[in-house]
Enzyme design. Structure first.
Site, short mmCIF file in Angstrom:
data_model
loop_
_atom_site.label_atom_id
_atom_site.label_comp_id
_atom_site.label_asym_id
_atom_site.label_seq_id
_atom_site.Cartn_x
_atom_site.Cartn_y
_atom_site.Cartn_z
NE ARG A 62 -2.66 -1.70 3.14
CZ ARG A 62 -3.10 -1.70 4.40
NH1 ARG A 62 -4.00 -0.82 4.80
NH2 ARG A 62 -2.63 -2.58 5.27
N GLY A 76 -6.76 -7.79 16.02
CA GLY A 76 -7.08 -8.94 16.87
C GLY A 76 -7.60 -8.41 18.20
#
Ligand code: UD1
Ligand code: MG
Length: 451
Positions: free
Chosen positions: A18, A142
């Site tokens: 990216r 997470g």
């Protein structure tokens, strides 16, 4: 003793797609040095016994940046657990605490890492300590599943139930793990999950299954900012700059307009330094006490001694050594040159590959002609010399102590100490010429329309 030791594994095998860059992500600079070097500087504070980076194939630049620490190559990117597994050889026999850091999370502080190590040392001596945080947007992070008994497991967002996704405590990715057990657990990881990867995060559940406690500490979102794009990079730069500006001010420098001053990771400022607006520091600048750096100056690879005044609009390039009380003024560029105590180079001048002796005065528009298209040559100007305005000093050339160079001279030969050198054509004068010229032209052009 062995348990007190620290080893650090930096995960940096990610492509950073990216970023849309030919440069590996962790090589992008923040405050003038690659992100990964910021991490290494931070962990150096903890005096780790070993540091190893996990890099992708062909990332020689990253390996060079982490040197002299070793870099191991993760040929296939099979997940964070698999990545840590690549460090097994480098950490052979290590039984202390292994800290796992991400190369693209460069703003973490030594203080936060210390609090993780403290947590591991304290009862109930968790086998794994995770750095959690509560981001404004929990996104894809997470989640830390915690109960009264401490940290139970980490569930990746993609694998999480709706109830688990509601948990606001997220995994930053940073972990402190019992080194004696780490690789045994890595061997037991499976990739039976939503991403088909070997998750490092599963270490928590494995430790729990072995009946061992796990813990967590919380860090701030700011220091856990991960860089995935150029937008993130700019955000990380802003955080790093804010820290550097604060440290500079706490160290005794005045920043008139802190937000417009750009510092480098290694900028060293003395006390009572005053820095005006829009000043930029590149790498390798050391500034003494009582120095004033006026607006719009740009410095890199330079030293400035006590009491000197730089700028406004000055440029100090690598190898510039400015002596105490010396002045370097507007539109002056200094490269690889020593400007000795009290010398003045105040206006519109280029000084390269040179020495300017103590208290010498360099007139406006002076140029050291140091380059002939092939080689670079030195100019040496003695103490107390005076170089008249708009002079060219064609190197190699020496101007002796106390000598004077007349304005507008092109100096190609050495000037002896105490001498006057003038190199320009003699001034002539024709009395009344200008008046006659005007009279004639007035007659000639009478009645004509102006264009
Ligand atoms: C990871 C965590 C997640 C956490 C998040 C924080 C796991 C399974 N998940 O997810 O709980 O909230 O980070 O940002 O660990 N890397 C390698 N080799 C690999 C895979 C990754 O070196 O095979 C490196 C990457 O370069 C990066 C880091 O490990 O520096 C994290 O990898 P990434 O794929 O971004 O993990 P996340 O999915 O973000
Ligand atoms: Mg990530």
């Amino acid at each position: 003793m062995a348990q007190d030791q620290i080893a650090v594994v930096v995960l940096a095998a990610g492509m950073g797609t990216r970023m849309k860059s030919a440069l590996p992500k962790v090589m992008h600079p923040i405050a003038g040095q690659p992100m990964v070097r910021h991490l290494l500087d931070t962990v150096a504070d903890l005096a780790p016994g070993k540091v190893v980076a996990v890099v992708g194939p062909g990332m020689d630049a990253v390996a060079a940046a982490v040197s002299p620490h070793p870099a191991v190559i993760q040929a296939d990117r099979l997940g964070t657990g698999h990545a840590v597994g690549q460090a097994r050889g480098a950490l052979q026999g290590f039984e202390g605490t292994v800290l796992v850091l991400y190369g693209d999370t460069p703003l973490i502080t030594a203080q936060t890492l210390r609090s993780m190590l403290d947590c591991r040392r304290a009862a109930p001596h968790p086998a794994v300590v995770v750095l959690g945080f509560r981001p404004a947007d929990t996104g894809q992070y997470g989640r830390l599943v915690v109960n009264a008994d401490g940290l139970q497991e980490i569930v990746e967002h993609k694998d999480a139930s709706e109830a688990q996704r509601a948990i606001t405590l997220c995994n930053s990715g940073v972990m402190a793990v019992d080194g004696a057990r780490l690789f045994g657990w890595i061997d037991r990881l499976t990739n039976a999950n939503a991403k088909g990867e070997y998750y490092l995060t599963d270490l928590v559940a494995l430790a729990r299954a072995d009946g061992l406690p796990c813990g967590y500490v919380e860090g701030s979102e700011e220091e856990l900012l991960g860089v995935n794009s150029r937008v993130d990079l700019a955000a990380a730069e802003a955080v790093a700059q804010a820290r550097l500006r604060r440290a500079a001010m706490e160290g005794g420098a005045t920043l008139t307009d802190p937000a417009s001053v750009f510092l480098c990771h290694d900028t060293r400022l003395g006390r009572d330094v005053v820095i005006g607006p829009q000043v930029v520091f590149g790498p390798g600048v050391t500034v003494g006490d009582n120095v004033e750096i006026r607006a719009f100056s740009h410095l890199e690879g330079a030293t400035v001694a006590d009491g000197a005044i730089i700028g406004p609009f000055a440029r100090l390039r690598p190898g510039a050594e400015i002596g105490s009380g010396a002045h370097v003024g507007n539109f002056v560029e200094i490269k690889k040159a020593v400007v000795e105590t009290g010398a003045k180079v105040n206006h519109l001048t280029y000084i390269g590959d040179a020495r300017i002796g103590a208290k010498a005065n360099i007139g406006a528009g002076t140029i050291t002609c140091n380059y002939d298209g092939f080689g670079k040559y030195r100019t040496d100007i003695g103490a107390g010399a005076f170089i008249g305005s708009n002079s060219s000093l064609v190197a190699p050339v020496t101007v002796g102590d106390g000598a004077i160079v007349g304005a507008g001279s092109v100096v190609t030969r050495d000037v002896a100490a105490g001498a006057l050198a003038v190199e320009r054509s003699k001034q002539t004068e024709r009395a009344g010429w200008a008046d006659r010229f005007r009279e004639t032209r007035v007659k000639e052009t009478a009645g004509r329309k102006k264009d």
